[in-house]
Design a protein around this motif. Structure first.
Motif, PDB file in Angstrom:
ATOM      1  N   PRO A  60       0.801  -1.231   0.000  1.00  5.51           N
ATOM      2  CA  PRO A  60       0.000   0.000   0.000  1.00  5.51           C
ATOM      3  C   PRO A  60       0.830   1.275   0.000  1.00  5.51           C
ATOM      4  O   PRO A  60       0.319   2.335  -0.365  1.00  5.51           O
ATOM      5  CB  PRO A  60      -0.820  -0.131   1.297  1.00  5.51           C
ATOM      6  CG  PRO A  60      -0.920  -1.601   1.540  1.00  5.51           C
ATOM      7  CD  PRO A  60       0.414  -2.143   1.089  1.00  5.51           C
ATOM      8  N   ILE A  61       2.099   1.187   0.401  1.00 12.40           N
ATOM      9  CA  ILE A  61       2.950   2.386   0.405  1.00 12.40           C
ATOM     10  C   ILE A  61       3.079   2.943  -1.007  1.00 12.40           C
ATOM     11  O   ILE A  61       2.968   4.155  -1.234  1.00 12.40           O
ATOM     12  CB  ILE A  61       4.338   2.066   0.993  1.00 12.40           C
ATOM     13  CG1 ILE A  61       4.215   1.691   2.476  1.00 12.40           C
ATOM     14  CG2 ILE A  61       5.281   3.247   0.819  1.00 12.40           C
ATOM     15  CD1 ILE A  61       5.514   1.250   3.105  1.00 12.40           C
ATOM     16  N   GLY A  62       3.293   2.071  -1.969  1.00 11.89           N
ATOM     17  CA  GLY A  62       3.424   2.517  -3.342  1.00 11.89           C
ATOM     18  C   GLY A  62       2.107   2.889  -3.992  1.00 11.89           C
ATOM     19  O   GLY A  62       2.082   3.480  -5.074  1.00 11.89           O
ATOM     20  N   ALA A  63       0.996   2.517  -3.330  1.00 13.18           N
ATOM     21  CA  ALA A  63      -0.326   2.764  -3.904  1.00 13.18           C
ATOM     22  C   ALA A  63      -1.086   3.848  -3.153  1.00 13.18           C
ATOM     23  O   ALA A  63      -2.310   3.948  -3.266  1.00 13.18           O
ATOM     24  CB  ALA A  63      -1.132   1.473  -3.902  1.00 13.18           C
ATOM     25  N   LEU A  64      -0.362   4.673  -2.373  1.00 15.44           N
ATOM     26  CA  LEU A  64      -1.025   5.678  -1.534  1.00 15.44           C
ATOM     27  C   LEU A  64      -1.914   6.614  -2.345  1.00 15.44           C
ATOM     28  O   LEU A  64      -3.039   6.936  -1.935  1.00 15.44           O
ATOM     29  CB  LEU A  64       0.029   6.490  -0.767  1.00 15.44           C
ATOM     30  CG  LEU A  64       0.675   5.801   0.435  1.00 15.44           C
ATOM     31  CD1 LEU A  64       1.758   6.693   1.032  1.00 15.44           C
ATOM     32  CD2 LEU A  64      -0.371   5.469   1.495  1.00 15.44           C
ATOM     33  N   HIS A  65      -1.433   7.060  -3.499  1.00 12.63           N
ATOM     34  CA  HIS A  65      -2.215   8.000  -4.316  1.00 12.63           C
ATOM     35  C   HIS A  65      -3.538   7.371  -4.740  1.00 12.63           C
ATOM     36  O   HIS A  65      -4.608   7.986  -4.608  1.00 12.63           O
ATOM     37  CB  HIS A  65      -1.411   8.423  -5.543  1.00 12.63           C
ATOM     38  CG  HIS A  65      -2.194   9.310  -6.478  1.00 12.63           C
ATOM     39  ND1 HIS A  65      -2.469  10.632  -6.201  1.00 12.63           N
ATOM     40  CD2 HIS A  65      -2.788   9.031  -7.684  1.00 12.63           C
ATOM     41  CE1 HIS A  65      -3.190  11.144  -7.192  1.00 12.63           C
ATOM     42  NE2 HIS A  65      -3.390  10.200  -8.106  1.00 12.63           N
ATOM     43  N   ASP A  66      -3.488   6.141  -5.242  1.00 15.34           N
ATOM     44  CA  ASP A  66      -4.705   5.458  -5.695  1.00 15.34           C
ATOM     45  C   ASP A  66      -5.651   5.179  -4.535  1.00 15.34           C
ATOM     46  O   ASP A  66      -6.878   5.302  -4.677  1.00 15.34           O
ATOM     47  CB  ASP A  66      -4.334   4.152  -6.391  1.00 15.34           C
ATOM     48  CG  ASP A  66      -3.511   4.380  -7.651  1.00 15.34           C
ATOM     49  OD1 ASP A  66      -4.070   4.904  -8.627  1.00 15.34           O
ATOM     50  OD2 ASP A  66      -2.319   4.039  -7.639  1.00 15.34           O
ATOM     51  N   ILE A  67      -5.099   4.778  -3.393  1.00 18.61           N
ATOM     52  CA  ILE A  67      -5.935   4.471  -2.231  1.00 18.61           C
ATOM     53  C   ILE A  67      -6.643   5.731  -1.740  1.00 18.61           C
ATOM     54  O   ILE A  67      -7.858   5.711  -1.478  1.00 18.61           O
ATOM     55  CB  ILE A  67      -5.079   3.843  -1.107  1.00 18.61           C
ATOM     56  CG1 ILE A  67      -4.583   2.465  -1.531  1.00 18.61           C
ATOM     57  CG2 ILE A  67      -5.880   3.750   0.196  1.00 18.61           C
ATOM     58  CD1 ILE A  67      -3.560   1.874  -0.586  1.00 18.61           C
ATOM     59  N   THR A  80      -9.751   1.796   1.949  1.00 16.90           N
ATOM     60  CA  THR A  80      -9.105   2.770   2.832  1.00 16.90           C
ATOM     61  C   THR A  80      -7.686   2.271   3.063  1.00 16.90           C
ATOM     62  O   THR A  80      -7.356   1.116   2.759  1.00 16.90           O
ATOM     63  CB  THR A  80      -9.820   2.904   4.191  1.00 16.90           C
ATOM     64  OG1 THR A  80      -9.694   1.661   4.917  1.00 16.90           O
ATOM     65  CG2 THR A  80     -11.295   3.252   4.033  1.00 16.90           C
ATOM     66  N   LEU A  81      -6.836   3.128   3.601  1.00 17.19           N
ATOM     67  CA  LEU A  81      -5.449   2.720   3.825  1.00 17.19           C
ATOM     68  C   LEU A  81      -5.364   1.573   4.824  1.00 17.19           C
ATOM     69  O   LEU A  81      -4.610   0.619   4.619  1.00 17.19           O
ATOM     70  CB  LEU A  81      -4.624   3.919   4.318  1.00 17.19           C
ATOM     71  CG  LEU A  81      -3.121   3.653   4.522  1.00 17.19           C
ATOM     72  CD1 LEU A  81      -2.477   3.170   3.222  1.00 17.19           C
ATOM     73  CD2 LEU A  81      -2.425   4.903   5.043  1.00 17.19           C
TER      74      LEU A  81
END
Length: 350
Positions: A60-67, A80-81
Motif C-alpha cells: 500500500p505504500i506505493g499505492a497511496l495515491h490510488d488508495i 481505505t489505507l
C-alpha cells in the motif's frame, strides 16, 4: 532423486527439523484462518481491489495515491489505507505459507528414507495451497461472491486438516486399545458433520447474516420464522443479491442464520457424545477432553455473538474455535485409523 541412508543421529535431527517445520506451518495456517476472518469482518476483502498487488504495487505504500483517491471518491467504500494494509498482510502471510509448504515437500522427498514415510501426503498439500491462493484471487476479482469466499474459507480449513494429519504422522502413537478402532467410522462421520457446519457458518459470514436473528432461542420471536431457503441458498449470485439481481431479502438471511444455528446443536450433541465415548481410552483421552471443552467454548462464542451483536473479537474467536475443533477431530481420526492399521488390530479388538 538419489538418497543416502543417514546415520541414526542424523536421522533423528532430520525428523526433528521436519516435525518442527510442519508444526510451524500448521500454526501459520491457523493464524491465517483467524486473520482471514478479521479481513472479512472488517470489510477489508476489497481493500486492494486487484491481485496480487495493490493497485499494481507490492504494498500500500506505493499505492497511496490510488488508495486516497478511491477513499475520497467513496468515503464509505471498501478502500481505505487501513483496509488495504489488512488485506495485503493477509496476502503476505499466505505467500509465506506457500513457501513453507514448498519446503515441506522438498524435505519430504529429499529425506524420505530418514523420515520413513511416504512423501505423497506432503505433496498433496502443495496443489491444495495453490488452489487456495487461486480462491484468494477469485475472492477479489469476483467482488466477494459468497460462494467463492465460502470456498476460500473451507479451503483454509482443509489445509489445516491436511497439515494436522501430516503433523500427527511425526508423533509416536500413544498406546490405544485395539477395541477403540471400531469408533473410526463414528469419528469420520463426526468430521463430516463438522465440515457441513463449517460450510453453513461460512455461508452465514460471507452473506453477513450473523445478525439476521437477534433473539435466542427463538428467531424473530418464533421457533420457525418466515424464511426463504431458495433465495438464501442460491449459490451462484453476487454479494447481497439474489440470482435475479434483486437485493437479498431479510427472510433469505433468516434462513441462512436459522439453519446454521439449529444444525449447530446436531453437531454439538453428536461430537459431545463421541468425545464422552472416546475419553475412556488411553491415548484418546486428551483430545477428547479438549473436544468437549472447545464445544462449550464454541457454543459460548456463538451465543455471545448474538447477544452482543457480533463484536469482531468474539466473531474471530468463533472462527478460531471452528479451526480448533477441526484439528481435534482430525487428530482423533488419525489416531483411530493408525490403530485400525495395526497388524494385531482384529485380534485385539475381537
Amino acid at each position: 532423486m538419489e538418497t543416502v541412508q543417514p546415520s541414526a543421529d542424523r536421522t533423528a535431527r532430520i525428523r526433528a527439523r521436519y516435525a518442527k517445520l510442519v508444526a510451524v506451518t500448521m500454526f501459520l495456517t491457523f493464524d491465517l484462518i483467524m486473520f482471514g476472518a478479521f479481513v472479512r469482518l472488517t470489510d477489508s476483502g476489497l481493500g486492494c481491489p486487484d491481485w496480487p498487488g495493490c493497485y499494481g504495487k507490492a504494498s500500500p505504500i506505493g499505492a497511496l495515491h490510488d488508495i486516497h483517491a478511491a477513499a475520497a471518491a467513496m468515503p464509505e467504500g471498501p478502500v481505505t489505507l487501513s483496509k488495504a494494509w489488512i488485506e495485503m498482510v493477509h496476502r503476505y502471510a499466505g505467500t509465506l505459507l506457500g513457501i513453507l509448504i514448498i519446503a515441506i515437500v522438498v524435505m519430504a522427498w529429499r529425506h524420505r528414507k530418514a523420515l520413513a514415510q511416504s512423501p505423497w501426503l506432503a505433496t498433496v498439500i502443495l496443489p491444495a495451497v495453490c488452489l487456495q491462493g487461486a480462491f484468494g484471487a477469485w475472492t477479489v476479482t469476483h467482488l466477494l461472491m459468497p460462494a467463492v469466499v465460502t470456498a476460500h474459507l473451507l479451503g483454509g480449513i482443509s489445509l489445516l486438516a491436511l497439515l494436522t494429519w501430516l503433523s500427527a504422522r511425526q508423533t509416536v502413537l500413544p498406546d490405544i486399545p485395539g477395541e477403540a478402532g471400531r469408533w473410526w467410522g463414528y469419528a469420520a462421520f463426526g468430521l463430516a458433520l463438522l465440515y457441513t457446519q463449517l460450510a453453513l457458518g461460512g455461508w452465514v459470514s460471507t452473506n453477513y447474516a450473523a445478525l439476521a436473528c437477534m433473539d435466542f432461542p427463538t428467531c424473530h420471536g418464533q421457533w420457525v420464522p418466515e424464511m426463504d431457503f431458495h433465495g438464501g441458498y442460491s449459490i451462484l449470485r453476487a454479494l447481497g443479491e439474489l440470482p435475479s439481481g434483486e437485493i437479498i431479502s431479510q427472510s433469505a438471511l433468516t434462513a441462512i442464520h436459522w439453519t446454521h444455528r439449529n444444525f449447530a446443536f446436531v453437531v454439538l450433541v453428536y461430537l459431545g457424545w463421541l468425545a464422552l465415548k472416546l475419553r475412556r481410552y488411553d491415548g484418546l483421552r486428551g483430545p477428547s477432553h479438549a473436544l468437549l471443552a472447545m464445544l462449550g467454548v464454541q457454543l459460548l462464542t456463538g451465543l455471545t455473538s448474538i447477544f452482543l451483536q457480533w463484536p469482531i473479537v468474539i466473531a474471530v474467536l468463533h472462527n478460531g474455535g471452528a479451526a480448533v475443533l477441526t484439528v481435534l477431530c482430525v487428530t482423533l481420526l488419525v489416531r483411530l485409523s493408525r490403530v485400525r492399521r495395526a497388524p494385531d488390530y482384529r485380534a485385539r479388538a475381537f
